[in-house]
Motif scaffolding. Structure first.
Motif, mmCIF file in Angstrom:
data_model
loop_
_atom_site.group_PDB
_atom_site.id
_atom_site.type_symbol
_atom_site.label_atom_id
_atom_site.label_comp_id
_atom_site.label_asym_id
_atom_site.label_seq_id
_atom_site.Cartn_x
_atom_site.Cartn_y
_atom_site.Cartn_z
ATOM 1 N N SER A 98 0.821 -1.221 0.000
ATOM 2 C CA SER A 98 0.000 0.000 0.000
ATOM 3 C C SER A 98 0.852 1.267 0.000
ATOM 4 C CB SER A 98 -0.942 0.008 1.209
ATOM 5 O OG SER A 98 -0.196 0.043 2.402
ATOM 6 N N PHE B 243 -1.295 4.546 0.472
ATOM 7 C CA PHE B 243 -2.654 4.371 -0.023
ATOM 8 C C PHE B 243 -3.532 3.692 1.013
ATOM 9 C CE2 PHE B 243 0.023 4.685 -3.735
ATOM 10 C CZ PHE B 243 -0.725 5.464 -4.611
ATOM 11 N N SER B 244 -4.834 3.769 0.805
ATOM 12 C CA SER B 244 -5.802 3.160 1.716
ATOM 13 C C SER B 244 -5.815 1.642 1.614
ATOM 14 C CB SER B 244 -7.205 3.700 1.433
ATOM 15 O OG SER B 244 -7.592 3.383 0.100
ATOM 16 N N ASP B 245 -5.266 1.087 0.536
ATOM 17 C CA ASP B 245 -5.229 -0.354 0.326
ATOM 18 C C ASP B 245 -4.067 -0.662 -0.622
ATOM 19 O OD1 ASP B 245 -5.935 -3.008 0.486
ATOM 20 O OD2 ASP B 245 -7.865 -2.802 -0.528
ATOM 21 N N ASP B 246 -3.819 -1.930 -0.882
ATOM 22 C CA ASP B 246 -2.746 -2.300 -1.804
ATOM 23 C C ASP B 246 -2.994 -1.669 -3.168
ATOM 24 O OD1 ASP B 246 -1.738 -3.764 0.248
ATOM 25 O OD2 ASP B 246 -1.994 -5.725 -0.698
ATOM 26 N N VAL B 247 -1.923 -1.277 -3.817
ATOM 27 C CA VAL B 247 -1.995 -0.621 -5.117
ATOM 28 C C VAL B 247 -1.159 -1.427 -6.107
ATOM 29 C CG1 VAL B 247 -0.050 0.935 -4.707
ATOM 30 C CG2 VAL B 247 -1.864 1.660 -6.221
ATOM 31 N N TYR C 230 -2.778 1.497 -11.312
ATOM 32 C CA TYR C 230 -3.075 2.800 -10.722
ATOM 33 C C TYR C 230 -2.274 3.890 -11.431
ATOM 34 C CZ TYR C 230 -3.466 6.608 -7.404
ATOM 35 O OH TYR C 230 -3.699 7.843 -6.839
ATOM 36 N N GLN D 22 -10.253 3.872 -6.289
ATOM 37 C CA GLN D 22 -9.738 3.142 -5.129
ATOM 38 C C GLN D 22 -8.459 2.431 -5.518
ATOM 39 O OE1 GLN D 22 -10.882 3.116 -1.958
ATOM 40 N NE2 GLN D 22 -12.418 4.608 -2.559
ATOM 41 N N PRO D 23 -7.479 2.353 -4.726
ATOM 42 C CA PRO D 23 -7.380 2.918 -3.392
ATOM 43 C C PRO D 23 -7.123 4.423 -3.452
ATOM 44 C CG PRO D 23 -5.323 1.859 -3.961
ATOM 45 C CD PRO D 23 -6.263 1.618 -5.112
ATOM 46 N N THR D 24 -7.377 5.073 -2.347
ATOM 47 C CA THR D 24 -7.154 6.513 -2.271
ATOM 48 C C THR D 24 -5.807 6.808 -1.612
ATOM 49 O OG1 THR D 24 -8.299 6.612 -0.143
ATOM 50 C CG2 THR D 24 -9.624 7.038 -2.114
#
Length: 173
Positions: free
Chosen positions: A54, A92-96, A100, A109-111
């Protein structure tokens, strides 16, 4: 008196805990593979990145810093940060993944939770003719003296990102 004071002390300790602000303790991308969306070129800006679940480390190389080199020699080029090239660290808010960065319109998403741009340092590029392919130059990219400072003024000192990676460009005809 101690029986009355102890509950207040415990309550005060609970209130003094972190309010959930993100704290960056370590930036470690040495074991992460370098990635990019389009093949690097010698005559344009190049966006290179590393993704660690992330987190990402994004390097925007100035135009022309990947030079054509000289056959039989090692050519070293330096680019200052932030004046000529830019390095950005994102959480990031989650894995990227690379989608992206490579999509024309980044996914919703993720942000991005936090973003810190390097305030000092340099990018050092050593260029040689690729020993495995004489029609290509091999560029080894290293980072030196990179300094990140968060919005609240905290300097990130535990940085493990000395060797950024290698890219190749074509030898001009």
């Amino acid at each position: 008196m101690r029986k009355i004071f102890f509950p207040f002390l415990c309550f005060g300790a609970l209130l003094s805990c972190s309010d959930g602000d993100l704290e960056i303790e370590t930036i470690d991308f040495d074991s992460v593979t370098l990635d990019y969306c389009s093949d690097p070129t010698t005559d344009a800006k190049n966006i290179l990145f590393k993704i660690n679940e992330s987190e990402s480390l994004i390097l925007e190389l100035q135009s022309g810093v990947l030079n054509n080199g000289v056959a039989g020699e090692t050519v070293t080029t330096e680019s200052t940060v932030p004046g000529q090239s830019q390095i950005t660290y994102r959480v990031f808010s989650d894995d990227v993944d690379s989608d992206y960065f490579c999509s024309d319109i980044p996914p919703a998403q993720p942000t991005v939770i936090d973003e810190v741009e390097a305030e000092d340092g340099s990018v050092i590029i050593e260029t040689i003719v690729d020993p495995d392919d004489a029609s290509s130059f091999l560029h080894t990219i290293s980072l030196s003296g990179i300094s990140f400072v968060t919005d609240n003024g905290e300097r990130i000192t535990n940085i493990a990102i000395s060797e950024f990676g290698e890219v190749t460009t074509n030898v001009p005809d």
